[in-house]
Write a protein that holds these residues in place. Structure first.
Motif, PDB file in Angstrom:
ATOM      1  N   THR A 107      10.089   6.701  -0.880  1.00  0.00           N
ATOM      2  CA  THR A 107       9.558   5.386  -0.065  1.00  0.00           C
ATOM      3  C   THR A 107       8.395   4.559  -0.857  1.00  0.00           C
ATOM      4  N   PHE A 108       7.614   5.508  -1.522  1.00  0.00           N
ATOM      5  CA  PHE A 108       6.376   4.838  -2.304  1.00  0.00           C
ATOM      6  C   PHE A 108       6.884   4.112  -3.406  1.00  0.00           C
ATOM      7  N   TRP A 109       8.095   4.686  -3.961  1.00  0.00           N
ATOM      8  CA  TRP A 109       8.656   3.890  -5.141  1.00  0.00           C
ATOM      9  C   TRP A 109       9.160   2.437  -4.660  1.00  0.00           C
ATOM     10  N   VAL A 110       9.368   2.436  -3.599  1.00  0.00           N
ATOM     11  CA  VAL A 110      10.135   0.982  -2.986  1.00  0.00           C
ATOM     12  C   VAL A 110       8.921   0.231  -2.981  1.00  0.00           C
ATOM     13  N   ARG A 148       0.762  -1.304  -0.044  1.00  0.00           N
ATOM     14  CA  ARG A 148       0.082   0.070  -0.013  1.00  0.00           C
ATOM     15  C   ARG A 148       0.765   1.315  -0.083  1.00  0.00           C
ATOM     16  N   LEU A 149       0.272   2.418  -0.631  1.00  0.00           N
ATOM     17  CA  LEU A 149       0.912   3.641  -0.431  1.00  0.00           C
ATOM     18  C   LEU A 149      -0.304   4.181   0.559  1.00  0.00           C
ATOM     19  N   ALA A 150       0.115   4.987   1.622  1.00  0.00           N
ATOM     20  CA  ALA A 150      -0.858   5.569   2.675  1.00  0.00           C
ATOM     21  C   ALA A 150      -0.459   6.977   2.800  1.00  0.00           C
ATOM     22  N   PRO A 151      -0.515   8.003   1.872  1.00  0.00           N
ATOM     23  CA  PRO A 151      -0.279   9.511   2.050  1.00  0.00           C
ATOM     24  C   PRO A 151      -1.350  10.144   2.856  1.00  0.00           C
ATOM     25  N   SER A 152      -0.794  10.989   3.747  1.00  0.00           N
ATOM     26  CA  SER A 152      -1.651  11.896   4.476  1.00  0.00           C
ATOM     27  C   SER A 152      -1.641  13.135   3.707  1.00  0.00           C
ATOM     28  N   PRO A 153      -3.020  13.789   3.154  1.00  0.00           N
ATOM     29  CA  PRO A 153      -3.009  14.996   2.432  1.00  0.00           C
ATOM     30  C   PRO A 153      -3.031  15.997   3.311  1.00  0.00           C
ATOM     31  N   THR A 154      -1.695  16.419   4.124  1.00  0.00           N
ATOM     32  CA  THR A 154      -1.635  17.526   4.936  1.00  0.00           C
ATOM     33  C   THR A 154      -0.769  18.735   4.309  1.00  0.00           C
ATOM     34  N   VAL A 161       5.266  -1.104   3.636  1.00  0.00           N
ATOM     35  CA  VAL A 161       6.620  -0.368   3.318  1.00  0.00           C
ATOM     36  C   VAL A 161       6.396   0.950   3.638  1.00  0.00           C
ATOM     37  N   ARG A 162       7.400   1.440   4.585  1.00  0.00           N
ATOM     38  CA  ARG A 162       7.313   2.858   5.011  1.00  0.00           C
ATOM     39  C   ARG A 162       8.736   3.465   5.651  1.00  0.00           C
ATOM     40  N   GLY A 163       8.609   4.617   6.019  1.00  0.00           N
ATOM     41  CA  GLY A 163       9.977   5.509   6.347  1.00  0.00           C
ATOM     42  C   GLY A 163      10.459   4.958   7.675  1.00  0.00           C
ATOM     43  N   ALA A 164      11.490   4.986   7.860  1.00  0.00           N
ATOM     44  CA  ALA A 164      12.444   4.404   8.991  1.00  0.00           C
ATOM     45  C   ALA A 164      11.744   5.409  10.396  1.00  0.00           C
ATOM     46  N   ASP A 165      11.453   6.377   9.976  1.00  0.00           N
ATOM     47  CA  ASP A 165      11.019   7.260  11.496  1.00  0.00           C
ATOM     48  C   ASP A 165       9.504   6.398  12.139  1.00  0.00           C
ATOM     49  N   LEU A 166       9.220   5.367  11.396  1.00  0.00           N
ATOM     50  CA  LEU A 166       8.109   4.734  11.878  1.00  0.00           C
ATOM     51  C   LEU A 166       8.300   3.409  12.479  1.00  0.00           C
ATOM     52  N   LEU A 167       9.622   3.072  12.778  1.00  0.00           N
ATOM     53  CA  LEU A 167      10.218   1.676  13.248  1.00  0.00           C
ATOM     54  C   LEU A 167       9.429   1.679  14.489  1.00  0.00           C
ATOM     55  N   LYS A 168       9.477   2.432  15.457  1.00  0.00           N
ATOM     56  CA  LYS A 168       8.821   2.358  16.629  1.00  0.00           C
ATOM     57  C   LYS A 168       7.382   2.398  17.040  1.00  0.00           C
ATOM     58  N   SER A 169       6.900   2.965  15.867  1.00  0.00           N
ATOM     59  CA  SER A 169       5.323   3.005  15.824  1.00  0.00           C
ATOM     60  C   SER A 169       4.902   1.491  15.200  1.00  0.00           C
ATOM     61  N   THR A 170       5.940   0.983  14.656  1.00  0.00           N
ATOM     62  CA  THR A 170       5.506  -0.222  13.987  1.00  0.00           C
ATOM     63  C   THR A 170       5.512  -1.464  15.165  1.00  0.00           C
ATOM     64  N   ALA A 171       6.312  -1.244  16.439  1.00  0.00           N
ATOM     65  CA  ALA A 171       6.347  -1.878  17.572  1.00  0.00           C
ATOM     66  C   ALA A 171       5.114  -1.751  18.143  1.00  0.00           C
ATOM     67  N   ARG A 172       4.511  -0.495  18.286  1.00  0.00           N
ATOM     68  CA  ARG A 172       3.009  -0.033  18.929  1.00  0.00           C
ATOM     69  C   ARG A 172       2.350  -0.752  18.185  1.00  0.00           C
ATOM     70  N   GLN A 173       2.084  -0.864  16.998  1.00  0.00           N
ATOM     71  CA  GLN A 173       1.131  -1.373  16.101  1.00  0.00           C
ATOM     72  C   GLN A 173       1.107  -2.761  16.215  1.00  0.00           C
ATOM     73  N   LEU A 174       2.260  -3.330  16.397  1.00  0.00           N
ATOM     74  CA  LEU A 174       2.218  -4.972  16.652  1.00  0.00           C
ATOM     75  C   LEU A 174       1.367  -5.222  18.096  1.00  0.00           C
ATOM     76  N   LEU A 175       1.576  -4.274  19.004  1.00  0.00           N
ATOM     77  CA  LEU A 175       0.875  -4.784  20.263  1.00  0.00           C
ATOM     78  C   LEU A 175      -0.612  -4.848  19.716  1.00  0.00           C
ATOM     79  N   LEU A 176      -0.979  -3.521  19.151  1.00  0.00           N
ATOM     80  CA  LEU A 176      -2.390  -3.459  18.414  1.00  0.00           C
ATOM     81  C   LEU A 176      -2.876  -4.556  17.828  1.00  0.00           C
ATOM     82  N   TYR A 177      -2.239  -5.170  16.904  1.00  0.00           N
ATOM     83  CA  TYR A 177      -2.294  -6.465  16.239  1.00  0.00           C
ATOM     84  C   TYR A 177      -2.784  -7.487  17.141  1.00  0.00           C
TER      85      TYR A 177
END
Ligand code: GLU
Length: 279
Positions: free
Chosen positions: A27-30, A11-17, A213-229
């Motif tokens: 990142t999206f290209w990867v 997925r590509l998940a941009p925020s329109p901000t 696939v996402r930016g490395a700034d979200l590594l720690k958020s991935t850990a948080r999200q694993l708890l949600l999963y």
């Protein structure tokens, strides 16, 4: 490989901000290349929950700029698909159901703290590599009577001391300790908006994404999200984090870097192919 010939879903998940910049595009290209190589399906999800910060003109610009750059998705807000709707603002019932599940499972608690309260009481200073200070746990014992007539957020209670590990497709083994590297985090904001961690995890699961696939700034958020999963009983996808793009001064690209926005580059007649060769 032809899209949609395997079970891979990216997925590509941009925020329109704001306008997308070259860092997002890289990142999206990867993400697109990995989906293509696997003969998978690429989903475009419009992450437009933050009504305070996003503007409709950015949604149109986002679609236009992505197409100009050469992105092609098989499911999305503009073309539909079997897992829609593909704009988060239209998916509120999915988030409400997840919130309810977390609440009945005892995973979350109402928190009346303001940002200021948290900054003043935080156990650890704002970690340099992360977006939020560690929540000191002030509201963990809140009783119903304490939230009557008060605005509150819903916060996820992290299992203090537990190491959350995952093998990243790019950076290898990642380990974060709950309560030390990150604290109890907000899943539902006090302004009644589902928070990023909840909406993104719920949507990646609901859209059956097999690799994020996402930016490395979200590594720690991935850990948080694993708890949600885990709390929600969802099977986590695989993860592939990309290094962030920086400017000449080594500063991470942000939406304020107008010179490197896809809009500006297009206006200057830049060619997406040569931009890709040089990043
Ligand atoms: N909408 C989020 C962002 O643009 C998505 C991040 C992600 O989970 O990939 O930062």
């Amino acid at each position: 490989m032809t899209p949609g010939t395997s079970s891979y879903r990216g997925r590509l998940a941009p925020s329109p901000t704001g306008y997308l910049h070259l860092g997002h595009a890289r990142t999206f290209w990867v993400a697109q290349e990995r989906a293509r190589a696997a003969g998978g399906t690429l989903v475009l999800r419009n992450e437009d929950l933050d009504a305070m910060r996003f503007k409709l003109e950015f949604v149109d610009a986002m679609l236009e700029d992505l197409k100009w750059f050469g992105f092609e998705w098989q499911e999305g807000p503009d073309c539909g698909g079997s897992f829609g709707p593909y704009s988060q603002s239209e998916r509120r019932d999915v988030y409400v159901a997840a919130l309810e599940k977390l609440r009945t499972g005892g995973f979350i608690y109402p928190c009346t703290c303001s940002r200021k309260d948290i900054a003043a009481a935080a156990r650890a200073p704002h970690a340099a590599d992360d977006d939020e200070p560690i929540y000191p746990g002030t509201c963990r014992q809140n009783r119903k009577s304490e939230i009557v007539n008060r605005k509150f957020a819903w916060r996820f209670r992290v299992p203090d001391g537990e190491t959350i590990s995952f093998v990243d497709g790019n950076f290898g083994l990642q380990q974060f300790v709950a309560g030390k590297d990150f604290g109890d985090f907000v899943v539902w904001r006090h302004d009644y908006v589902p928070a990023y961690q909840l909406s993104v995890a719920v949507d990646d699961a609901a859209m059956q994404i097999t690799e994020v696939v996402r930016g490395a700034d979200l590594l720690k958020s991935t850990a948080r999200q694993l708890l949600l999963y885990r709390a929600l009983g969802f099977k986590p996808p695989r993860f592939f984090h990309c290094p962030l793009m920086t400017d000449e001064a080594g500063v991470r690209l942000a939406k304020r870097h107008d010179a490197l926005s896809l809009r500006t580059l297009k206006a200057k007649d830049a060619s997406p192919e040569s931009l890709r060769l040089n990043w």
